[in-house]
Scaffold this active site. Structure first.
Site, PDB file in Angstrom:
ATOM      1  N   CYS A 137      -4.223 -32.966  -0.002  1.00 43.69           N
ATOM      2  CA  CYS A 137      -3.926 -32.991   1.429  1.00 43.69           C
ATOM      3  C   CYS A 137      -3.629 -34.620   1.991  1.00 43.69           C
ATOM      4  O   CYS A 137      -3.049 -34.665   3.136  1.00 43.69           O
ATOM      5  CB  CYS A 137      -4.992 -32.583   2.248  1.00 43.69           C
ATOM      6  SG  CYS A 137      -6.628 -33.130   1.771  1.00 43.69           S
ATOM      7  N   GLU A 185       4.281 -29.870   5.717  1.00 41.44           N
ATOM      8  CA  GLU A 185       3.544 -29.990   4.519  1.00 41.44           C
ATOM      9  C   GLU A 185       4.380 -29.406   3.482  1.00 41.44           C
ATOM     10  O   GLU A 185       4.566 -28.092   3.460  1.00 41.44           O
ATOM     11  CB  GLU A 185       2.219 -29.594   4.774  1.00 41.44           C
ATOM     12  CG  GLU A 185       1.347 -30.087   3.552  1.00 41.44           C
ATOM     13  CD  GLU A 185      -0.030 -29.837   3.634  1.00 41.44           C
ATOM     14  OE1 GLU A 185      -0.422 -28.751   3.780  1.00 41.44           O
ATOM     15  OE2 GLU A 185      -0.968 -30.788   3.376  1.00 41.44           O
ATOM     16  N   GLU A 200     -10.501 -28.144   7.116  1.00 44.70           N
ATOM     17  CA  GLU A 200      -9.874 -29.152   6.623  1.00 44.70           C
ATOM     18  C   GLU A 200      -8.668 -28.845   6.170  1.00 44.70           C
ATOM     19  O   GLU A 200      -8.405 -27.960   5.094  1.00 44.70           O
ATOM     20  CB  GLU A 200     -10.563 -30.114   5.324  1.00 44.70           C
ATOM     21  CG  GLU A 200     -10.433 -31.303   4.824  1.00 44.70           C
ATOM     22  CD  GLU A 200     -10.183 -32.242   6.050  1.00 44.70           C
ATOM     23  OE1 GLU A 200      -9.044 -32.601   6.553  1.00 44.70           O
ATOM     24  OE2 GLU A 200     -11.306 -32.621   6.725  1.00 44.70           O
ATOM     25  N   LYS A 211     -16.693 -19.229  -2.492  1.00 46.68           N
ATOM     26  CA  LYS A 211     -15.463 -18.725  -3.081  1.00 46.68           C
ATOM     27  C   LYS A 211     -14.538 -20.065  -3.524  1.00 46.68           C
ATOM     28  O   LYS A 211     -14.021 -20.504  -2.811  1.00 46.68           O
ATOM     29  CB  LYS A 211     -15.182 -17.801  -2.052  1.00 46.68           C
ATOM     30  CG  LYS A 211     -13.768 -17.198  -2.889  1.00 46.68           C
ATOM     31  CD  LYS A 211     -12.934 -16.146  -1.930  1.00 46.68           C
ATOM     32  CE  LYS A 211     -11.573 -16.884  -1.469  1.00 46.68           C
ATOM     33  NZ  LYS A 211     -10.912 -17.377  -2.743  1.00 46.68           N
TER      34      LYS A 211
END
Ligand code: UN1
Length: 496
Positions: A283, A386, A249, A175
């Site tokens: 990231c 973040e 991750e 996906k």
């Protein structure tokens, strides 16, 4: 005319069974509709999982080097189509073409690396405790893998998981992100053209409902996920309940340290690329800059000047250095963090801080200016959370010990960087920095496909993609004992 794109299940392009769709628009120009994609639900996931489970029966038996031949061919096709794929990827997710070409190149590298590894999926053997007996171990495929990824590396990151998983003999239900569905279909095209049998690789498009159906499906044995920490943690807890293998991750809050003995020109180039490359949407992006106090003021001044000159625009424009952010929701999130930063006691926004939609080329896109906060301290939210955008927080340190202490003071542990010419300090930093990746005189971004990639603390769950370590995610060990003594030899009993 907008295209109607489909899922790819059992070698056939199909609509979602219930017929629902979603739109895919260019983040640099929201009037530019690339097309519609199926909004899949559990029924579509079931069809894909069934196809993958059926295909697994024969795919796992193909000699691994033969599977490698198909992966090598996929690498060749990616290489031939590199420019065209890169342009399509830029149109759907925004980063400049030189970056999407790098993204495709990372998939090419992974294809060739995985192909080569199919001749080298080494097991171990070890002496037996007993006479006339041998002990062996083999890597075995696991079955159907569910792969769920983000949009920011729409070819590289899925390839890190999918190609090694295929090399090992697994089959896939994939996906892609709803912000980069076309890239998923392009990967399916490439793998089909390379000769991958029907059902081995399936693509289902959709939102959270589709992702959940993948995580929950009993025929899907492994989950590989790249994305937000909140979604990753939810997946991990479901996989805990279901006893499913899962590799995560997730987020990062990566920092670059600059010491006075560093090549400061190099450190400046490094932070500009690390913080504003991919519009800060990696990231691995540099979201904190930790400067030694002796160089702080000069360095900040030079940084502001250079950041102000970055050319913002559509990624398809060859002059563009920084593209848009991915969508309106993410733009609002960045604005919210800028507001939080402005309200935090002491932090000062010295450049940027608002949308960059003031030119004809950017008026219809999700553009945001490169933004820098100085006088940030470690407990502020803009130093800890973040943001995933072109926002850099600058902190000050007295010495290397304090700099490393600040660097480590976050919930995450993905990438890190130190600029120095002192070899002793470099090795201290390598020892003491808490991160999966440490760069010396290199920005926090730019991992290579054949090295382990991943993070510690809140970033991951102990797995590493990339390199030789990815094969630990997509195989299980089979231990084999063969006794050719012709008698019953009871381990731990008859030999002692
Ligand atoms: C990511 O942002 O999820 O090291 C991956 C890098 C790239 C990969 C980033 N090669 O920055």
């Amino acid at each position: 005319m907008a295209e109607t794109y489909k899922n790819y299940i059992n070698g056939t392009w199909t609509d979602a069974i219930a017929g629902a769709t979603f739109e895919n628009r260019n983040p640099a120009d929201h009037d530019d509709l690339l097309g519609t994609f199926p909004q899949s639900d559990a029924a579509d996931v079931h069809a894909a999982a069934q196809a993958a489970a059926d295909a697994y029966r024969t795919w796992r038996l193909m000699p691994a080097p033969k599977r490698g031949d198909i992966l090598r061919k996929a690498g060749d096709i990616l290489n031939q189509r590199k420019e065209e794929l890169a342009r399509a990827m830029t149109r759907e997710m925004g980063k400049p073409v030189f970056e999407t070409k790098g993204d495709v190149q990372e998939a090419i590298d992974t294809a060739y690396y995985s192909a080569t590894e199919t001749r080298r999926l080494f097991g171990y053997n070890a002496p037996s405790e007993m006479e006339n007996k041998v002990n062996l171990s083999f890597r075995m495929p696991i079955g159907v893998c569910g792969i769920i990824t983000a949009w920011n590396f729409p070819m590289a990151v899925p390839s890190w998981k999918i190609l090694p998983a295929l090399a090992c003999g697994n089959t896939i239900v994939y996906k892609p992100s709803q912000d980069s569905p076309l890239s998923g279909n392009l990967l399916a095209e490439v793998l089909a053209e390379a000769g991958l049998p029907a059902g081995v690789f399936n693509v289902v498009h959709g939102a959270a409902e589709c992702g959940s159906a993948i995580v929950e499906h009993p025929l899907i044995k492994v989950i590989g996920f790249t994305g937000s920490t909140s979604v990753g943690k939810h997946i991990a807890s479901r996989c805990g309940d279901l006893n499913k293998k899962v590799s995560l991750e997730m987020g990062g809050k990566n920092a670059q340290i600059v010491m006075p003995d560093a090549d400061l020109d190099l450190a400046l180039e490094g932070v500009l690329w690390g913080a504003f490359g991919t519009t800060g949407q990696r990231c691995t992006a540099t979201s904190r800059l930790i400067l030694h106090e002796n160089i702080h003021d000069d360095f900040v001044n030079r940084l502001i000047t250079r950041a102000g000159k970055l050319r913002i625009g559509p990624g398809l424009d060859a002059a563009t250095e920084m593209g848009p952010v991915i969508n309106e929701r993410q733009l609002a999130r960045i604005e919210e963090y800028v507001r939080i930063g402005r309200e935090e006691d002491g932090a000062l926004c010295v450049i940027g801080g608002d949308r960059a939609t003031d030119t004809p080329a950017t008026a219809r896109g999700w553009f945001f200016k490169p933004t820098i906060f100085i006088d940030v301290t470690r407990n502020m939210r803009i130093a800890r959370e973040e943001i995933f955008g072109p926002v850099l927080s600058v902190l000050k340190a007295r010495d290397l010990t304090e700099a490393i202490d600040i660097l480590n003071d976050t919930p995450y542990g993905l990438s890190s960087s130190l600029y120095t010419s002192n070899v002793n300090d470099s090795f201290r930093a390598i020892r003491d920095i808490e991160a999966g990746i440490t760069y010396i005189n290199v920005p926090t971004i730019g991992a290579e496909a054949h090295m382990p990639f991943g993070g510690i603390k809140g970033t991951g769950n102990g797995h590493r993609e990339g390199g030789w370590t990815v094969f630990d995610i997509f195989t299980e060990w089979k231990t084999v004992y063969i006794d050719y003594s012709g008698s019953l030899q009871r381990a731990q009993i008859d030999n002692y």
